[in-house]
Design an enzyme around this catalytic site. Structure first.
Site, PDB file in Angstrom:
ATOM      1  N   ARG A 197      52.904  47.989  45.427  1.00 40.79           N
ATOM      2  CA  ARG A 197      51.446  47.745  45.463  1.00 40.79           C
ATOM      3  C   ARG A 197      51.239  46.227  45.526  1.00 40.79           C
ATOM      4  O   ARG A 197      51.052  45.571  44.507  1.00 40.79           O
ATOM      5  CB  ARG A 197      50.763  48.384  44.251  1.00 40.79           C
ATOM      6  CG  ARG A 197      50.914  49.900  44.235  1.00 40.79           C
ATOM      7  CD  ARG A 197      50.199  50.545  43.065  1.00 40.79           C
ATOM      8  NE  ARG A 197      48.752  50.588  43.258  1.00 40.79           N
ATOM      9  CZ  ARG A 197      47.915  51.221  42.433  1.00 40.79           C
ATOM     10  NH1 ARG A 197      48.390  51.854  41.376  1.00 40.79           N
ATOM     11  NH2 ARG A 197      46.618  51.211  42.657  1.00 40.79           N
TER      12      ARG A 197
ATOM     13  N   ASP B 182      41.975  58.746  46.580  1.00 41.81           N
ATOM     14  CA  ASP B 182      42.041  59.327  45.227  1.00 41.81           C
ATOM     15  C   ASP B 182      41.708  60.815  45.204  1.00 41.81           C
ATOM     16  O   ASP B 182      42.001  61.504  44.223  1.00 41.81           O
ATOM     17  CB  ASP B 182      41.079  58.586  44.285  1.00 41.81           C
ATOM     18  CG  ASP B 182      41.629  57.236  43.866  1.00 41.81           C
ATOM     19  OD1 ASP B 182      42.822  56.980  44.103  1.00 41.81           O
ATOM     20  OD2 ASP B 182      40.865  56.434  43.296  1.00 41.81           O
TER      21      ASP B 182
ATOM     22  N   ASN C 147      36.758  53.656  38.331  1.00 47.11           N
ATOM     23  CA  ASN C 147      37.060  52.593  39.305  1.00 47.11           C
ATOM     24  C   ASN C 147      35.943  51.556  39.395  1.00 47.11           C
ATOM     25  O   ASN C 147      36.169  50.453  39.884  1.00 47.11           O
ATOM     26  CB  ASN C 147      37.302  53.197  40.694  1.00 47.11           C
ATOM     27  CG  ASN C 147      38.604  53.974  40.756  1.00 47.11           C
ATOM     28  OD1 ASN C 147      39.461  53.817  39.892  1.00 47.11           O
ATOM     29  ND2 ASN C 147      38.754  54.829  41.760  1.00 47.11           N
TER      30      ASN C 147
HETATM   31  C1  UD1 Z   1      43.321  51.668  46.331  1.00 44.42           C
HETATM   32  C2  UD1 Z   1      42.224  52.397  47.087  1.00 44.42           C
HETATM   33  C3  UD1 Z   1      41.153  52.790  46.065  1.00 44.42           C
HETATM   34  C4  UD1 Z   1      41.801  53.634  44.979  1.00 44.42           C
HETATM   35  C5  UD1 Z   1      43.015  52.948  44.354  1.00 44.42           C
HETATM   36  C6  UD1 Z   1      43.803  53.861  43.411  1.00 44.42           C
HETATM   37  C7  UD1 Z   1      41.387  51.938  49.343  1.00 44.42           C
HETATM   38  C8  UD1 Z   1      40.979  50.902  50.335  1.00 44.42           C
HETATM   39  N1  UD1 Z   1      41.712  51.515  48.124  1.00 44.42           N
HETATM   40  O1  UD1 Z   1      42.729  50.540  45.684  1.00 44.42           O
HETATM   41  O2  UD1 Z   1      40.115  53.514  46.701  1.00 44.42           O
HETATM   42  O3  UD1 Z   1      40.863  53.919  43.969  1.00 44.42           O
HETATM   43  O4  UD1 Z   1      43.917  52.543  45.387  1.00 44.42           O
HETATM   44  O5  UD1 Z   1      44.323  54.927  44.106  1.00 44.42           O
HETATM   45  O6  UD1 Z   1      41.382  53.109  49.660  1.00 44.42           O
HETATM   46  N2  UD1 Z   1      47.396  45.977  50.398  1.00 44.42           N
HETATM   47  C9  UD1 Z   1      48.215  44.989  50.873  1.00 44.42           C
HETATM   48  N3  UD1 Z   1      48.131  43.741  50.295  1.00 44.42           N
HETATM   49  C10 UD1 Z   1      47.250  43.461  49.272  1.00 44.42           C
HETATM   50  C11 UD1 Z   1      46.439  44.501  48.801  1.00 44.42           C
HETATM   51  C12 UD1 Z   1      46.534  45.746  49.386  1.00 44.42           C
HETATM   52  O7  UD1 Z   1      49.009  45.205  51.772  1.00 44.42           O
HETATM   53  O8  UD1 Z   1      47.227  42.312  48.808  1.00 44.42           O
HETATM   54  C13 UD1 Z   1      47.480  47.336  50.995  1.00 44.42           C
HETATM   55  C14 UD1 Z   1      48.053  48.345  50.005  1.00 44.42           C
HETATM   56  O9  UD1 Z   1      49.447  48.427  50.077  1.00 44.42           O
HETATM   57  C15 UD1 Z   1      47.365  49.631  50.422  1.00 44.42           C
HETATM   58  C16 UD1 Z   1      46.016  49.166  50.972  1.00 44.42           C
HETATM   59  O10 UD1 Z   1      46.177  47.783  51.278  1.00 44.42           O
HETATM   60  O11 UD1 Z   1      48.057  50.260  51.449  1.00 44.42           O
HETATM   61  C17 UD1 Z   1      44.848  49.345  50.022  1.00 44.42           C
HETATM   62  O12 UD1 Z   1      45.146  48.686  48.790  1.00 44.42           O
HETATM   63  P1  UD1 Z   1      44.018  48.264  47.760  1.00 44.42           P
HETATM   64  O13 UD1 Z   1      42.696  48.783  48.189  1.00 44.42           O
HETATM   65  O14 UD1 Z   1      44.131  46.830  47.485  1.00 44.42           O
HETATM   66  O15 UD1 Z   1      44.512  49.022  46.468  1.00 44.42           O
HETATM   67  P2  UD1 Z   1      43.673  49.323  45.195  1.00 44.42           P
HETATM   68  O16 UD1 Z   1      42.738  48.231  44.882  1.00 44.42           O
HETATM   69  O17 UD1 Z   1      44.634  49.783  44.169  1.00 44.42           O
END
Ligand code: UD1
Length: 409
Positions: free
Chosen positions: A122, A301, A23
């Site tokens: 996502r 994770d 990550n």
């Molecule tokens: C997230 C995890 C990260 C993990 C990865 C894979 C957190 C904060 N982030 O990162 O630790 O390694 O998944 O499992 O724990 N969201 C929105 N709008 C956006 C972006 C995000 O609503 O534009 C929401 C998502 O639906 C989710 C949350 O915010 O519920 C966290 O998302 P985000 O941290 O952006 O996802 P990743 O970067 O994939």
């Protein structure tokens, strides 16, 4: 081979070296788009997602070569944002970082078409919101009329991906970008440190409030990727499940604190040194209650690996998933091994049960790790299919588990 074959039921004992963080390494790889000249990354993990990321960048004009198994030189001077290899970017979530990096360097960015583990929807709305606040236009591909300008932006929710993308874009403008409500995961902090190495000024490193002053030209740099706290945590959950005594080496123990606190509550003993953590477990786990959250909370994770370990606890566990409510597809596979589980909305309740060996299939990267852990702790021969999902994020998993006495091929 498309599957792991595991003969379980043996306590894990020994030491295991931990690789660089997936990550953390992926944002660094895409951040190299912003640097002029060579970037050399040490401690790069040798995993599927990194090989895929390197291929995406080289298809777009970068030059990359491996100096040894874990040292990657990358030069993006010839990189162009035009032809996105969507068949490749569609396989990983981190390809969304093309947006911020291209915007920061070129003032335009192609729509990257992203993929990755399936946790339901996502969204990227916060990513686009912060780009728009910086003067970008468009809701797929992005462009700017007069380049990016600084802004003040407060993230409406904590997002690792949107924080990374905002940092990458802000690195390309000399105006100050003030970002509040940022993610503070160790891999985000690693990116902040790397951006400073290529010439970007950042105030508030490691906190949720960052002020970024980019540079028109940014230089190449050498950088050591931080250890993978999720890989380390996976091995710790494995020994919690099987019982035994395992030392994870080359780690930052502080990054493992949320997991270590839970494992202590579950009855494990923890010893720490400056760069290693040893976990002792007598095979008698207690049930615990946890809730995932952005850092410094319990990382989403590690929820599946911990859930697998808790299937072997003597009491009931309650696991609330606050980041990805649909991250439970692996639970159906755990049930095939006898797990006694119940879903209540975003909450998984795990009750004591007699687990047995079975043939199961990985549903995603960390869900797959959960199945391997359950198989290691269960007597008999289990098969975990879709091995390639685990190879995306775990370096040499069978070899490392064999170092601990596991029977896995
Ligand atoms: C997230 C995890 C990260 C993990 C990865 C894979 C957190 C904060 N982030 O990162 O630790 O390694 O998944 O499992 O724990 N969201 C929105 N709008 C956006 C972006 C995000 O609503 O534009 C929401 C998502 O639906 C989710 C949350 O915010 O519920 C966290 O998302 P985000 O941290 O952006 O996802 P990743 O970067 O994939």
């Amino acid at each position: 081979m498309t599957e792991y074959k595991i003969y379980g039921g043996t306590p894990l004992v020994g030491s295991v070296p931990i690789s660089g963080a997936k990550n953390g390494a992926l944002p660094l790889l895409f951040a190299s788009i912003l640097a002029e000249g060579d970037c050399v990354f040490y401690n790069m993990p040798d995993i599927g997602d990194i090989r895929l990321g390197v291929e995406i960048l080289t298809r777009m004009g970068a030059c990359a070569d491996w100096r040894d198994a874990h040292t990657l030189r990358i030069n993006t001077d010839g990189f162009t944002p035009d032809a996105v290899p969507v068949a490749l970017t569609g396989q990983m979530r981190a390809s969304s970082y093309l947006l911020g990096a291209c915007l920061g360097r070129f003032g335009t960015a192609p729509a990257p078409c992203t993929g990755g583990c399936d946790f339901g929807n996502r969204p990227l709305d916060c990513h686009y919101e912060v780009f728009h606040a910086m003067g970008a236009e468009g809701d797929g591909s992005l462009y700017t009329r007069q380049g990016l300008h600084g802004c003040r932006y407060v993230f409406p929710r904590v997002s690792v991906g949107a924080t990374v993308n905002a940092l990458l874009a802000a690195a390309g403008t000399e105006a100050a970008t003030d970002l509040a409500g940022c993610a503070t995961e160790p891999h985000v902090v690693d990116l902040e440190r790397f951006l400073c190495c290529i010439g970007v000024e950042i105030e508030g490193i490691g906190t949720s409030h960052l002020t970024v002053r980019g540079k028109k030209k940014r230089k190449g740099a050498s950088y050591v990727v931080a250890p993978d706290d999720i890989e380390a945590g996976t091995y710790l959950c494995a020994v919690a499940a099987t019982g035994g005594r395992v030392r994870v080496c080359d780690v930052t123990p502080g990054a493992l604190s949320p997991l270590l606190a839970v494992l202590r509550r579950a009855g494990c003993e923890v010893e720490q040194s400056i760069d290693s953590v040893t976990l002792l477990c007598d095979g008698k786990l207690r049930g615990v209650e946890i809730e995932t959250a952005p850092a410094p909370g319990f990382p989403t994770d590690l929820h599946p690996p911990l859930a697998a370990a808790l299937c072997f606890a003597g009491g009931v566990s309650i696991l609330r998933e606050r980041v990805w409510q649909q991250r439970f597809r692996y639970v159906g596979e755990l049930s095939k091994m006898g797990a006694c589980t119940q879903m209540r909305g975003d909450t998984l309740v795990i009750s004591p049960a007699q687990m047995h060996a079975a043939e199961v299939t990985a549903t995603d990267l960390r869900g797959g790790a959960a199945l391997v852990i359950a198989a290691l702790a269960t007597e008999g021969r289990s098969v975990v299919g879709q091995r390639k999902l685990l190879e995306r994020g775990y370096e040499n998993l069978p070899h490392k588990l064999r170092l601990l006495g596991a029977n896995i091929v």
